[in-house]
Structure formats: structure tokens, C-alpha cells
Design a protein around this motif. Structure first.
Motif, mmCIF file in Angstrom:
data_model
loop_
_atom_site.group_PDB
_atom_site.id
_atom_site.type_symbol
_atom_site.label_atom_id
_atom_site.label_comp_id
_atom_site.label_asym_id
_atom_site.label_seq_id
_atom_site.Cartn_x
_atom_site.Cartn_y
_atom_site.Cartn_z
ATOM 1 N N MET A 334 0.209 -1.393 -0.091
ATOM 2 C CA MET A 334 0.311 0.167 -0.022
ATOM 3 C C MET A 334 0.656 1.149 0.205
ATOM 4 O O MET A 334 0.328 2.280 0.347
ATOM 5 C CB MET A 334 -0.568 -0.198 1.095
ATOM 6 N N SER A 335 1.941 1.277 -0.600
ATOM 7 C CA SER A 335 2.929 2.242 0.048
ATOM 8 C C SER A 335 2.731 3.201 -1.714
ATOM 9 O O SER A 335 1.811 3.101 -2.518
ATOM 10 C CB SER A 335 4.282 1.986 -0.626
ATOM 11 N N ASN A 336 2.710 4.414 -1.032
ATOM 12 C CA ASN A 336 2.308 5.854 -1.809
ATOM 13 C C ASN A 336 0.469 6.002 -1.731
ATOM 14 O O ASN A 336 0.212 6.125 -2.995
ATOM 15 C CB ASN A 336 2.567 5.514 -3.392
ATOM 16 N N TYR A 337 -0.407 5.182 -1.101
ATOM 17 C CA TYR A 337 -1.621 5.504 -1.318
ATOM 18 C C TYR A 337 -2.394 6.206 -1.152
ATOM 19 O O TYR A 337 -2.053 6.432 0.069
ATOM 20 C CB TYR A 337 -2.212 3.468 -1.015
ATOM 21 N N PRO A 338 -3.372 7.092 -1.764
ATOM 22 C CA PRO A 338 -4.062 6.089 -2.952
ATOM 23 C C PRO A 338 -2.586 7.162 -3.983
ATOM 24 O O PRO A 338 -2.771 8.464 -3.686
ATOM 25 C CB PRO A 338 -5.592 7.164 -3.051
ATOM 26 N N SER A 339 -2.355 6.707 -5.054
ATOM 27 C CA SER A 339 -1.185 7.298 -6.198
ATOM 28 C C SER A 339 -2.384 7.835 -7.318
ATOM 29 O O SER A 339 -3.703 7.302 -8.315
ATOM 30 C CB SER A 339 -0.550 6.144 -6.946
ATOM 31 N N MET A 340 -1.639 8.748 -7.933
ATOM 32 C CA MET A 340 -2.183 9.246 -8.924
ATOM 33 C C MET A 340 -1.046 9.506 -10.188
ATOM 34 O O MET A 340 -0.128 10.562 -9.751
ATOM 35 C CB MET A 340 -2.821 10.808 -8.708
ATOM 36 N N VAL A 341 -1.365 9.247 -11.121
ATOM 37 C CA VAL A 341 -0.078 9.024 -12.122
ATOM 38 C C VAL A 341 -1.002 9.467 -13.570
ATOM 39 O O VAL A 341 -1.354 8.971 -13.746
ATOM 40 C CB VAL A 341 0.011 7.517 -12.782
ATOM 41 N N ARG A 342 -0.198 10.945 -13.644
ATOM 42 C CA ARG A 342 -0.153 11.786 -14.647
ATOM 43 C C ARG A 342 1.185 11.137 -16.043
ATOM 44 O O ARG A 342 1.685 11.437 -16.195
ATOM 45 C CB ARG A 342 -0.678 12.542 -14.145
ATOM 46 N N LEU A 343 -0.083 9.917 -17.357
ATOM 47 C CA LEU A 343 0.887 10.007 -18.250
ATOM 48 C C LEU A 343 1.059 11.074 -18.890
ATOM 49 O O LEU A 343 -0.621 11.865 -19.894
ATOM 50 C CB LEU A 343 0.910 8.795 -18.578
ATOM 51 N N LYS A 344 2.395 10.982 -19.912
ATOM 52 C CA LYS A 344 2.274 12.284 -20.620
ATOM 53 C C LYS A 344 1.864 11.566 -22.236
ATOM 54 O O LYS A 344 2.184 10.577 -22.602
ATOM 55 C CB LYS A 344 4.044 12.905 -20.943
ATOM 56 N N THR A 345 1.030 12.899 -23.126
ATOM 57 C CA THR A 345 0.762 12.304 -23.931
ATOM 58 C C THR A 345 2.296 13.180 -24.848
ATOM 59 O O THR A 345 3.282 13.787 -24.874
ATOM 60 C CB THR A 345 -0.674 13.290 -25.098
ATOM 61 N N GLU A 346 2.607 12.624 -26.638
ATOM 62 C CA GLU A 346 2.774 13.365 -27.596
ATOM 63 C C GLU A 346 2.367 13.645 -28.832
ATOM 64 O O GLU A 346 1.327 13.446 -28.893
ATOM 65 C CB GLU A 346 3.750 11.825 -28.244
ATOM 66 N N LEU A 347 2.727 15.247 -29.315
ATOM 67 C CA LEU A 347 1.893 15.566 -30.291
ATOM 68 C C LEU A 347 3.029 15.032 -31.516
ATOM 69 O O LEU A 347 3.811 15.467 -31.759
ATOM 70 C CB LEU A 347 2.285 17.262 -30.315
ATOM 71 N N MET A 348 2.248 13.714 -31.856
ATOM 72 C CA MET A 348 2.664 13.739 -33.567
ATOM 73 C C MET A 348 1.865 14.791 -34.220
ATOM 74 O O MET A 348 1.377 14.719 -35.429
ATOM 75 C CB MET A 348 1.697 12.726 -34.089
ATOM 76 N N ILE A 349 3.600 15.417 -34.722
ATOM 77 C CA ILE A 349 3.181 16.288 -36.626
ATOM 78 C C ILE A 349 4.154 16.028 -37.392
ATOM 79 O O ILE A 349 4.481 15.600 -38.036
ATOM 80 C CB ILE A 349 4.472 18.012 -35.657
ATOM 81 N N ASN A 350 2.599 16.030 -38.406
ATOM 82 C CA ASN A 350 2.630 15.839 -39.498
ATOM 83 C C ASN A 350 1.761 16.925 -40.483
ATOM 84 O O ASN A 350 2.654 18.375 -40.589
ATOM 85 C CB ASN A 350 1.723 14.172 -39.606
ATOM 86 N N GLN A 351 1.743 17.071 -41.987
ATOM 87 C CA GLN A 351 1.648 17.890 -42.595
ATOM 88 C C GLN A 351 0.037 18.470 -42.722
ATOM 89 O O GLN A 351 -0.428 19.146 -43.534
ATOM 90 C CB GLN A 351 1.621 17.324 -44.367
ATOM 91 N N SER A 352 -1.036 18.742 -41.244
ATOM 92 C CA SER A 352 -1.966 19.031 -42.171
ATOM 93 C C SER A 352 -2.702 20.157 -41.072
ATOM 94 O O SER A 352 -3.796 20.816 -41.026
ATOM 95 C CB SER A 352 -3.202 17.487 -41.150
ATOM 96 N N VAL A 353 -0.890 20.843 -41.034
ATOM 97 C CA VAL A 353 -1.250 22.081 -40.491
ATOM 98 C C VAL A 353 -0.620 23.421 -41.391
ATOM 99 O O VAL A 353 0.048 23.177 -41.473
ATOM 100 C CB VAL A 353 -0.940 22.546 -39.074
ATOM 101 N N LYS A 354 -1.514 24.173 -41.388
ATOM 102 C CA LYS A 354 -0.792 24.829 -42.470
ATOM 103 C C LYS A 354 -0.136 26.984 -41.874
ATOM 104 O O LYS A 354 -1.143 26.656 -40.856
ATOM 105 C CB LYS A 354 -1.432 25.604 -43.270
ATOM 106 N N ASP A 355 1.157 27.006 -42.072
ATOM 107 C CA ASP A 355 1.332 27.933 -41.557
ATOM 108 C C ASP A 355 1.518 29.594 -42.374
ATOM 109 O O ASP A 355 1.667 29.586 -43.288
ATOM 110 C CB ASP A 355 3.259 27.778 -41.528
ATOM 111 N N LEU A 356 0.606 29.628 -41.697
ATOM 112 C CA LEU A 356 -0.329 31.331 -42.086
ATOM 113 C C LEU A 356 0.817 32.606 -41.754
ATOM 114 O O LEU A 356 0.299 33.221 -42.213
ATOM 115 C CB LEU A 356 -1.254 31.237 -41.037
#
Length: 358
Positions: A334-356
């Protein structure tokens, strides 16, 4: 060549014993006799304990040869454990949820646990029924992606010391282990990517008000506008139901505005799919007519042209952390109970955004 009559007799008796085992259901005593190991060692192995490598090989050989099956009912009565984990998700048709479940099962199988999987079809009353079903099955722990007002049910089981892990969504006034992704920053980073490329009219297709992830993702959209001193046009904020149909509907609503957005950010997998369907039907050119950032839809990101920029959640990691957390609690850690883990997301950049920015 000489024969040892005593050794021959022992071998003969062992062969007869093995033959009997094939005819009758093998027991732990038969495994012990086959291997020459103690019942305590066999039991330790069967219950997930560590044994010497040579002993492990002997036991596994005996299990195969004798077709030994653990009597789960008997073991459950003796240990007060069923070696099952209940997993409750909103929708079998949602690839995000089923991918998480697949990774949960990978960990549980390796640790000798089976899974009872339930889908409550995004129905908050059915969610309560299925939760009680798992409790009545006396599962050793529960992993749940919650939606409705189920906090009271969960707190009741926590009082009984049933290990319980929330995934993807936190619940107010419920103190238990929770595995989340950093939804607010996921949205912040996605919209910031659009802002820094000159976009000022940015639409968002968000989820329902009663879902934690939807609330957090909208917060990120609002915060990044505030940080860049940009006023939000409320007509650009479209609320969907986290399904394909609402993504389709909301995208059409945005494009039918007198002044459509130059970019749109879609906050879940199914709505991204629906939005892409609407874009194709309207012959909208991405990114020339509309820049698009979606969520989680890795397959669509690769299939559509140009490839889609998307927010990617660590689905494999979410499942693994959830499974390992519930196993940790079952073992009494029961160490660190209750735990709240926040995992990181990733922004996968491709070609669907136009530079204005010109």
C-alpha cells in the motif's frame, strides 16, 4: 549390461503412477511425485512465487505431462482469492479503450490472473449494474474507466479493501489509485502548435460535460488562448458525444459558419474519424482550406492525405501501469496509496497544419 532390480521397480511404479494420472485428474501430489519436489515448492510455484530455475522446469514438464489443472474453486476457498480481475469500460467499439484492455491483459496473464471484461455501453445505469456484477463475482480487484455517478458504489467497495484502480478519468471525493494522461497539457500543446503557426480562429470539437477527460481537454484549449491573450469565440466551441456521428456533425457546423475557422482541434478518436468523413464529403482541402489536429487516431493519421497531426496517448503504458498497480495492491503493498499517475502525451506532427505566418 546389468540391471538394478530396485531401480527397475521404482521406475515401473512411477510409470504405473503416471498412467493412473492420465486416467484420473492429476493432483498437486501427483506433480510432487512426478518431480520429486515437495508439495510446498509446487504450491509456491502455482501461486506465483519464485522457485529455482531447475525446479520450475521440472514442474512445468510435470504439468504438461500430467495435464494438471489447478482447481480454481478449491484454491479460491483456501486462499480467498479467485485469481481474476474485473475490468469495466464504457464501450467495446472504442479502440482507445480496447487497446488499454489488451495491454492490461498482457500483464495480468503473465502474473497468472484472468480477466472478466464488461462493457456498460456508455449507459450510467448499466455501469452500476456491471460494477455490482464484478463485485458479486468476487474478483480480486477492479480496473474501471468510469463515466456516471458511481463514486458511492466505489467508496463502498474501498471500505471492504477491494483493490480498485480508476483509468483515464478521476472521480470527485473518491480516493483511490488513478491512472490519467495529462489531458490539459495535451490540449494546450496541440492548440499552441496552431497559434504559433499564425492561426487565430481555432475551432474545437470537444466531448460531453460529464466526462473528466472532456473537461480537462477543454481547459487546455481555454488556457492557451488566455496565455496568448486571444479571446475565445464561443461559436467555435462545438460539443460532441465522443462518437463518430457527433464529430461529423460538429465539423459540418464549423464549416457552415459565415466565417469558418482556419483550424480545428478534435479531442477524441471517434470524433476525429467523423470529422475526417465530413471533410472528405465537403471536399475540404487539408491544410489549404482547413488545418486539422486530431486525437489518437494513428491509423487515420497515416491513411489520410496529407498525414494528420495528432495527439497520441500512451495506451500501452496506461494499461501496463493500471494492471501493475492493481497487482501491487492485491499483494498488500500500500505504499504511495492512493497514487495518481499522470502520463505524458505526444504531439505527432505531420502535414495537416498550414503555416499562416507568410
Amino acid at each position: 549390461m546389468t540391471h538394478d532390480p530396485i531401480a527397475d521397480k521404482i521406475k515401473s511404479e512411477l510409470n504405473v503412477s503416471r498412467l493412473k494420472v492420465f486416467i484420473l485428474a492429476a493432483t498437486i501430489k501427483d506433480v510432487a511425485k512426478y518431480t520429486g519436489l515437495s508439495i510446498a515448492t509446487i504450491s509456491k510455484y502455482l501461486n506465483g512465487g519464485n522457485v529455482l530455475e531447475e525446479n520450475r522446469k521440472l514442474i512445468e514438464e510435470a504439468i504438461r505431462a500430467l495435464d494438471f489443472k489447478v482447481n480454481e474453486i478449491a484454491r479460491g476457498l483456501k486462499t480467498n482469492k479467485t485469481m481474476t480481475i474485473g475490468v469495466l469500460i464504457p464501450d467495446f467499439n472504442n479502440i482507445f479503450f480496447t487497446t488499454i484492455v489488451s495491454n492490461i491483459e498482457n500483464v495480468l496473464i503473465k502474473n497468472g490472473y484472468s480477466t472478466i471484461l464488461c462493457d456498460y455501453k456508455n449507459d450510467i445505469e448499466l455501469e452500476k449494474e456491471k460494477f455490482n456484477f464484478l463485485v458479486n463475482k468476487q474478483v480480486d480487484g477492479i480496473i474501471i474507466i468510469p463515466q456516471g455517478d458511481i463514486g458511492g458504489y466505489i467508496k463502498e467497495q474501498l471500505k471492504k479493501n477491494i483493490p480498485l484502480v480508476l483509468v483515464d478519468r478521476a472521480l470527485e471525493d473518491v480516493e483511490c489509485d488513478t491512472i490519467l494522461v495529462d489531458n490539459m497539457n495535451a490540449s494546450y500543446n496541440a492548440v499552441e502548435h496552431l497559434i504559433t503557426r499564425g492561426h487565430r480562429r481555432i475551432g474545437i470539437i470537444r466531448g460531453p460535460d460529464n466526462i473528466f477527460t472532456s473537461i480537462e481537454r477543454l481547459k487546455g484549449y481555454i488556457r492557451v488562448h488566455k496565455d496568448y491573450s486571444m479571446k475565445i469565440d464561443e461559436s467555435l466551441v462545438k460539443k460532441g458525444d465522443n462518437d463518430v456521428e457527433s464529430g461529423y456533425r460538429c465539423l459540418n457546423e464549423l464549416m457552415e459558419m459565415d466565417v469558418p475557422p482556419t483550424a480545428v482541434y478534435i479531442t477524441n478518436y471517434e470524433m476525429t474519424l467523423g470529422a475526417i468523413m465530413a471533410i472528405n464529403e465537403r471536399n475540404v482541402k487539408v491544410p489549404d482550406d482547413l488545418s486539422v489536429i486530431g486525437f489518437d487516431n494513428l491509423h487515420i493519421a497515416r491513411i489520410v492525405k496529407p498525414p494528420l497531426t495528432i495527439v497520441v496517448q500512451p495506451m500501452e503504458q496506461i494499461g501496463e501501469v493500471a494492471a501493475n498497480t492493481v497487482l501491487k495492491r492485491i499483494k498488500g503493498d500500500m505504499s504511495n496509496y492512493p497514487s495518481m499517475v499522470r502520463l505524458k502525451t505526444e504531439l505527432m506532427i505531420n502535414q495537416s497544419v498550414k503555416d499562416l505566418r507568410g
